[in-house]
Design an enzyme around this catalytic site. Structure first.
Site, PDB file in Angstrom:
ATOM      1  N   GLU A   1      -0.746  19.571 -18.440  1.00  0.00           N
ATOM      2  CA  GLU A   1      -1.035  20.993 -17.983  1.00  0.00           C
ATOM      3  C   GLU A   1       0.030  22.293 -18.414  1.00  0.00           C
ATOM      4  O   GLU A   1       1.304  21.925 -17.953  1.00  0.00           O
ATOM      5  CB  GLU A   1      -1.136  21.199 -16.440  1.00  0.00           C
TER       6      GLU A   1
ATOM      7  N   GLU B   1      -0.122  24.600  -8.080  1.00  0.00           N
ATOM      8  CA  GLU B   1      -0.466  24.262  -9.574  1.00  0.00           C
ATOM      9  C   GLU B   1      -1.322  23.090  -9.673  1.00  0.00           C
ATOM     10  O   GLU B   1      -2.337  22.904 -10.440  1.00  0.00           O
ATOM     11  CB  GLU B   1       0.461  24.423 -10.487  1.00  0.00           C
TER      12      GLU B   1
ATOM     13  N   GLU C   1     -22.586  21.836 -17.011  1.00  0.00           N
ATOM     14  CA  GLU C   1     -23.299  23.131 -17.164  1.00  0.00           C
ATOM     15  C   GLU C   1     -22.304  24.072 -16.289  1.00  0.00           C
ATOM     16  O   GLU C   1     -21.929  23.974 -15.147  1.00  0.00           O
ATOM     17  CB  GLU C   1     -24.799  23.073 -16.988  1.00  0.00           C
TER      18      GLU C   1
ATOM     19  N   ARG D   1       0.960  -1.091   0.170  1.00  0.00           N
ATOM     20  CA  ARG D   1       0.097  -0.014  -0.022  1.00  0.00           C
ATOM     21  C   ARG D   1       0.792   1.234   0.161  1.00  0.00           C
ATOM     22  O   ARG D   1       0.344   2.223  -0.767  1.00  0.00           O
ATOM     23  CB  ARG D   1      -0.982  -0.017   1.349  1.00  0.00           C
TER      24      ARG D   1
ATOM     25  N   LYS E   1     -13.166  27.538  -9.020  1.00  0.00           N
ATOM     26  CA  LYS E   1     -12.000  27.591 -10.166  1.00  0.00           C
ATOM     27  C   LYS E   1     -11.365  28.781  -9.886  1.00  0.00           C
ATOM     28  O   LYS E   1      -9.891  29.020  -9.926  1.00  0.00           O
ATOM     29  CB  LYS E   1     -12.448  27.223 -11.416  1.00  0.00           C
ATOM     30  N   ASP E   2     -11.931  29.999  -9.872  1.00  0.00           N
ATOM     31  CA  ASP E   2     -11.066  31.295  -9.802  1.00  0.00           C
ATOM     32  C   ASP E   2     -10.346  31.378  -8.322  1.00  0.00           C
ATOM     33  O   ASP E   2      -9.213  31.833  -8.504  1.00  0.00           O
ATOM     34  CB  ASP E   2     -12.184  32.359  -9.758  1.00  0.00           C
TER      35      ASP E   2
END
Length: 128
Positions: free
Chosen positions: A35, A76, A92, A16, A101-102
Site C-alpha cells: 500500500e 489506513e 462489478e 494460538r 470504500k469512500d
C-alpha cells in the site's frame, strides 16, 4: 515426562497466541509492502518523530504525536482491509461498494487531518 491435559491446553493456547501475533505482523508487513499510502503515512510519521527530537517536545506532546501517528496508520490498515474485502465481494460496480470504500477513505482523511492539526498545535509555537 508426558504432558497432562492442563499442560496441553496451556501449550495449545500459547501456540494460538503466538500465531495471532504472526498473523498481525504479516498484516502490517503486507500493508507496508503493498500500500503506497501506508508508506506515505510512515514517512510522514518518521518526519514528525525527527522534528519531535529536534524541537525537544515534552512527554505530553510525545503522547499526542505518537497516538496521532499510530491512529493514522491503523485507520489506513482498516481502510485497506475494507477495500480488499469489497473487491473480493464484488467484481462489478455497485454503489454500496463505492460508498463503503469512500467512507473508509474518509475515515483515514479525518484521522490524518486531526493528526495534522495536532502537529501544527505542537510545532508552530516551537518555530517562533
Amino acid at each position: 515426562m508426558p504432558m497432562d491435559s492442563k499442560d496441553k491446553v496451556v501449550a495449545s493456547g500459547n501456540r494460538r497466541f503466538r500465531k495471532s501475533f504472526i498473523h498481525a505482523f504479516t498484516g502490517i508487513k503486507t500493508a507496508i509492502l503493498e500500500e503506497r499510502h501506508m508508506r506515505v503515512h510512515i514517512t510522514a510519521g518518521m518526519i514528525v518523530i525527527i522534528c519531535g527530537v529536534f524541537f525537544k517536545v515534552t512527554k505530553v506532546e510525545w503522547l499526542f504525536l505518537i497516538f496521532s501517528i499510530f491512529n493514522v496508520l491503523a485507520f489506513e490498515m482498516i481502510n485497506t482491509a475494507i477495500e480488499r474485502a469489497v473487491d473480493v465481494a464484488t467484481e462489478e460496480f455497485h454503489p454500496y461498494a463505492k460508498k463503503a470504500k469512500d467512507v473508509a477513505a474518509g475515515a483515514v482523511l479525518l484521522a490524518a487531518l486531526c493528526s495534522a492539526v495536532i502537529g501544527l498545535i505542537i510545532f508552530i509555537p516551537k518555530l517562533f
